[in-house]
Enzyme design. Structure first.
Site, PDB file in Angstrom:
ATOM      1  N   LYS A  71       9.913  55.850  31.908  1.00  0.00           N
ATOM      2  CA  LYS A  71      10.012  54.446  31.490  1.00  0.00           C
ATOM      3  C   LYS A  71       8.642  53.949  31.015  1.00  0.00           C
ATOM      4  O   LYS A  71       7.653  54.664  31.102  1.00  0.00           O
ATOM      5  CB  LYS A  71      10.517  53.598  32.664  1.00  0.00           C
ATOM      6  CG  LYS A  71       9.623  53.666  33.893  1.00  0.00           C
ATOM      7  CD  LYS A  71      10.224  52.935  35.084  1.00  0.00           C
ATOM      8  CE  LYS A  71       9.300  53.047  36.289  1.00  0.00           C
ATOM      9  NZ  LYS A  71       9.809  52.326  37.464  1.00  0.00           N
ATOM     10  N   TYR A 117     -21.233  39.433  26.046  1.00  0.00           N
ATOM     11  CA  TYR A 117     -20.814  38.053  26.285  1.00  0.00           C
ATOM     12  C   TYR A 117     -21.343  37.542  27.614  1.00  0.00           C
ATOM     13  O   TYR A 117     -21.270  38.226  28.641  1.00  0.00           O
ATOM     14  CB  TYR A 117     -19.287  37.952  26.294  1.00  0.00           C
ATOM     15  CG  TYR A 117     -18.655  38.003  24.928  1.00  0.00           C
ATOM     16  CD1 TYR A 117     -18.919  37.027  23.976  1.00  0.00           C
ATOM     17  CD2 TYR A 117     -17.773  39.028  24.595  1.00  0.00           C
ATOM     18  CE1 TYR A 117     -18.325  37.070  22.719  1.00  0.00           C
ATOM     19  CE2 TYR A 117     -17.175  39.079  23.346  1.00  0.00           C
ATOM     20  CZ  TYR A 117     -17.464  38.097  22.412  1.00  0.00           C
ATOM     21  OH  TYR A 117     -16.874  38.134  21.165  1.00  0.00           O
TER      22      TYR A 117
END
Length: 358
Positions: A35, A254
């Site tokens: 899955k 950042y």
């Protein structure tokens, strides 16, 4: 020239890991759980690399993808069906369904199908997620056996909540309740996921359901795949796209959260959270550059990360980078990022090409 990011999928490793499953549980049939796009590896890629007795998927869309790819083995819908409208396609494509609540039985009793369905009844033995209560099993079995849309025999499954904790008693308690509840009811049984398969051999039963171990990662927080003789099926790769000589006191990335402690070379790698690399991976998370360990520094951005090259002064633009896989366990990155290998593998985004390697 294309952006140098790819997830290399090792077919040989997938086959090795399935062979490991069969060696650990030689008397059980294998339902390979693929899955979530084959845990991020590509559902069709994984299905074609494996040859289990059945496949387990989450939903009809995943099952139809496999049938369209020519996969003929049994496919089990582990969450069953979500609406009556799905049932004609389920019958048409000969899919197994998991039944886990009364409304599904009521729906099966009402509809008309082209062929009866193979059914797994899921029993809640302690996970308390999906499944019928043990005291309701006999009544559910009676109704399913009487339903014209159910093909006998009914199969049975449960799911372990703590099989990743080898010193925890819950798995043994769940297994005891499962066997006690079924008692003399006929039909195949399945309980063991990867953790149960490796750590609780008494739970192997008729079917085992390996998931994470097929992809070479350990189900146990304190072990890597290699510790349980598995091979990584994915190597997430990129390259250095810049190397800069920064000065002591320069802030990197950042927020300027990482400050250069001295004059030093810093590399920029084309990978980021837009590709599925964990945004919250902290400074110090290992990265391989030309096969040698260096450390992540600064914040992970959408398309790039920065790495400390002080121990690899000869590094240059174009050098190979491994974020996890061969030589660097995904479990180790997960521990640094305070998550699990399952999440890292499943979160690789569609813009990262999956490249199949033999």
């Amino acid at each position: 020239m294309t952006r140098p990011v790819e997830a290399r999928i090792h077919m040989r490793a997938l086959a090795h890991n399935l062979a490991r499953v069969r060696a650990v549980a030689p008397h059980s049939r294998v339902m390979a759980v693929i899955k979530a796009d084959g845990y991020g590896h590509g559902i069709r890629n994984v299905a074609r690399a494996l040859d289990p007795d059945a496949y387990g998927v989450a939903c009809l869309e995943e099952a139809l993808c496999l049938r369209e790819a020519g996969i003929a083995q049994p496919i089990v819908l582990l969450e069953g069906f979500f609406a009556a409208a799905e049932l004609p396609l389920i019958a048409q494509h000969d899919l197994d369904v998991v039944i886990h609540h009364l409304q599904q039985v009521e729906t099966l009793e009402r509809v008309t199908l082209s062929a009866p369905l193979k059914v797994w009844l899921k029993i809640d033995t302690g996970m308390h997620r999906l499944g019928v209560r043990p005291e309701a099993v006999n009544g559910m079995v009676e109704r399913l056996n009487a339903c014209r849309n159910v093909q006998p025999p009914i199969a049975y499954m449960t799911h372990f909540a703590r099989a990743d904790a080898r010193d925890e008693a819950t798995t043994a308690s769940q297994w005891a309740l499962f066997t006690q509840t079924l008692n003399s009811l006929p039909g195949p049984r399945s309980a063991a996921n990867s953790g149960g398969l490796l750590g609780w051999p008494e739970t192997h039963a008729d079917w085992v359901r390996p998931g994470i171990m097929l992809y070479g990662a350990s189900p146990y927080a304190d072990l890597d795949g290699s510790d349980v003789r598995l091979e990584p099926a994915m190597t997430l790769c990129s390259r250095l796209i810049a190397v800069s000589a920064l000065r002591r006191g320069d802030a990197v990335g950042y927020g300027g959260t990482w400050i250069c402690p001295e004059d030093m070379p810093v590399g920029v790698v084309a990978i980021g959270y837009g590709d599925g690399y964990p945004r919250h991976a902290p400074a110090g998370t290992p990265v391989l550059v030309n096969g040698q360990r260096v450390s992540l520094i600064g914040r992970v951005s959408m398309d790039m990360i920065t790495v400390d090259l002080r121990t690899l002064a000869q590094a240059q633009v174009g050098d190979s980078v491994v974020l996890w896989g061969e030589g660097l366990p995904v479990e180790e990155i997960a521990r640094h990022a305070e998550t699990i290998a399952y999440e890292l593998l499943c979160k690789i985004t569609p813009r990262v090409p999956r490249v199949m390697l033999t």
